[in-house]
Scaffold this active site. Sequence first.
Site, short mmCIF file in Angstrom:
data_model
loop_
_atom_site.label_atom_id
_atom_site.label_comp_id
_atom_site.label_asym_id
_atom_site.label_seq_id
_atom_site.Cartn_x
_atom_site.Cartn_y
_atom_site.Cartn_z
N LEU A 65 -0.63 4.78 -1.80
CA LEU A 65 -0.08 3.67 -0.70
C LEU A 65 -1.06 3.88 0.24
O LEU A 65 -1.82 4.46 0.46
CB LEU A 65 1.42 4.47 -0.40
N PRO A 66 -0.70 2.85 1.02
CA PRO A 66 -1.67 2.52 2.41
C PRO A 66 -1.67 3.81 3.25
O PRO A 66 -2.89 4.04 3.87
CB PRO A 66 -1.06 1.15 2.79
N THR A 96 -4.52 8.36 1.38
CA THR A 96 -5.05 8.91 2.53
C THR A 96 -4.07 8.92 3.93
O THR A 96 -4.00 7.85 4.38
CB THR A 96 -6.51 8.62 2.86
N LYS A 168 -10.23 15.68 3.51
CA LYS A 168 -10.71 14.22 3.50
C LYS A 168 -11.10 13.63 4.79
O LYS A 168 -12.09 12.98 4.95
CB LYS A 168 -9.48 13.39 2.98
N LYS A 243 -9.45 3.52 10.02
CA LYS A 243 -8.28 4.63 9.64
C LYS A 243 -8.62 6.11 9.63
O LYS A 243 -7.97 6.71 10.21
CB LYS A 243 -7.59 3.95 8.45
P1 NAD Z 1 -4.59 -1.45 -1.30
O1 NAD Z 1 -3.79 -1.88 -0.02
O2 NAD Z 1 -5.29 -2.09 -1.95
O3 NAD Z 1 -3.15 -0.77 -2.18
C1 NAD Z 1 -1.98 -0.27 -1.69
C2 NAD Z 1 -0.71 -0.58 -2.83
O4 NAD Z 1 0.54 -0.11 -2.44
C3 NAD Z 1 -0.47 -2.49 -2.53
O5 NAD Z 1 -0.59 -2.82 -3.97
C4 NAD Z 1 0.76 -2.50 -2.04
O6 NAD Z 1 1.42 -3.59 -2.67
C5 NAD Z 1 1.39 -1.05 -2.56
N1 NAD Z 1 2.67 -0.78 -1.81
C6 NAD Z 1 2.92 -0.76 -0.43
N2 NAD Z 1 4.03 -0.13 0.02
C7 NAD Z 1 4.47 0.04 -1.37
C8 NAD Z 1 6.03 0.36 -1.73
N3 NAD Z 1 6.67 0.60 -0.69
N4 NAD Z 1 6.20 0.63 -2.97
C9 NAD Z 1 5.31 0.36 -3.77
N5 NAD Z 1 3.88 -0.24 -3.55
C10 NAD Z 1 3.74 -0.22 -2.23
O7 NAD Z 1 -5.08 -0.03 -0.78
P2 NAD Z 1 -6.07 0.95 -1.53
O8 NAD Z 1 -7.46 0.42 -1.10
O9 NAD Z 1 -5.64 0.81 -2.90
O10 NAD Z 1 -5.85 2.33 -1.05
C11 NAD Z 1 -4.70 3.16 -1.09
C12 NAD Z 1 -4.93 4.46 -0.53
O11 NAD Z 1 -6.03 5.09 -0.75
C13 NAD Z 1 -5.17 4.36 1.11
O12 NAD Z 1 -4.47 5.35 1.88
C14 NAD Z 1 -6.34 4.29 1.32
O13 NAD Z 1 -7.00 4.86 2.70
C15 NAD Z 1 -7.05 5.36 0.37
N6 NAD Z 1 -8.49 5.22 -0.21
C16 NAD Z 1 -8.76 4.00 -0.39
C17 NAD Z 1 -10.21 3.71 -0.98
C18 NAD Z 1 -11.01 2.48 -1.01
O14 NAD Z 1 -12.05 2.56 -1.30
N7 NAD Z 1 -10.11 1.35 -1.36
C19 NAD Z 1 -11.09 5.05 -1.08
C20 NAD Z 1 -10.69 6.38 -0.68
C21 NAD Z 1 -8.99 6.27 -0.38
#
Ligand code: NAD
Length: 294
Positions: A65-66, A96, A168, A243
């Site tokens: 999740l975000p 994260t 991280k 972030k």
């Molecule tokens: P994203 O915003 O693409 O995905 C998050 C998903 O969570 C979305 O599909 C959203 O609809 C869903 N969501 C939000 N609230 C929800 C709830 N209550 N119930 C169900 N689903 C819900 O984000 P991402 O890029 O996939 O990143 C996710 C996590 O991974 C973050 O914490 C980010 O910091 C971390 N991260 C991302 C990357 C990257 O390159 N994108 C790399 C490493 C870590």
Amino acid sequence: MARIGFVGLGHMGAPMARNLVKAGHSVAVFDIVQSAVDGVAAAGATAAFSAAAAAKDADFVITMLPAGEHVRDAWLGQGGMAKAAGAGATLIDCSTIDVGTAREVAAAAGKPFLDAPVSGGVMGAEAGTLTFMVGGPADAFAKIRPILEAMGRTIVHCGDAGAGQAAKLCNNMMLAAIMTVTSEAFVLAEKLGLSHQALFDVASKSSAQSWALTTYCPVPGPVPGSPANRDYTPGFAAALMLKDLGLAQMAAKDVGAATPLGAHALELFRRFVDEGGAGKDFSGIIAMLREGKV
Ligand code: NAD
């Protein structure tokens, strides 16, 4: 093969869940965005109608999740996932988030709960080559390792609850500072009449060698696959780096650690994001440095 509940099917979660399906696990998925659920269900997962429904009957329950408030709400609040999971389930958060929330959710979950944030980005999620940094009990870590292996290549047990998040944010604080100074060096080289390739050829074989230089080189040319060669399309978006730098500063303040370069990197990335860089790869900060806007 295990029964897995997976909640949060965004840029990272969707390919991670697909890799679990590919490994032969039975995966129930949920996201608040229905099209995200449909996309992963088309790859062989089962669509769940709520986060709690995805958690029920699963041996392992995973969230991606975000941010911290989403994680707390999903497990302990409205999402009700910790309660819905069966007595024998092991709970894993791959998002994260801040160390404090990770520890709080682990303490309140009532079941083994591990923080397991990742690095490797969307490409790593798709290729199943993520690095997982895990905090939580050693016996639970041993249980989840084979599950994480379907999504990643390097899996490190960092310590107790919150240790994965600590690893991280320390890693990304280092990365931000290293990328910034690498970018500064290329801009300085430009002004000194030194070619990008010459600086790269020297530094990549010398004491300034780094991942920021040899994999994500902030100028086009020396590393053909780096985001600089595609107008800084991420990769790792600057908004996500901002972030993570914020989480690092929050943690540093909580424990009284001096992180002057981390604090300055936060200010630079905040300015880059404010000036329209949010969706650019974080190595795109070189443009702001080149313009001297610091
Ligand atoms: P994203 O915003 O693409 O995905 C998050 C998903 O969570 C979305 O599909 C959203 O609809 C869903 N969501 C939000 N609230 C929800 C709830 N209550 N119930 C169900 N689903 C819900 O984000 P991402 O890029 O996939 O990143 C996710 C996590 O991974 C973050 O914490 C980010 O910091 C971390 N991260 C991302 C990357 C990257 O390159 N994108 C790399 C490493 C870590």
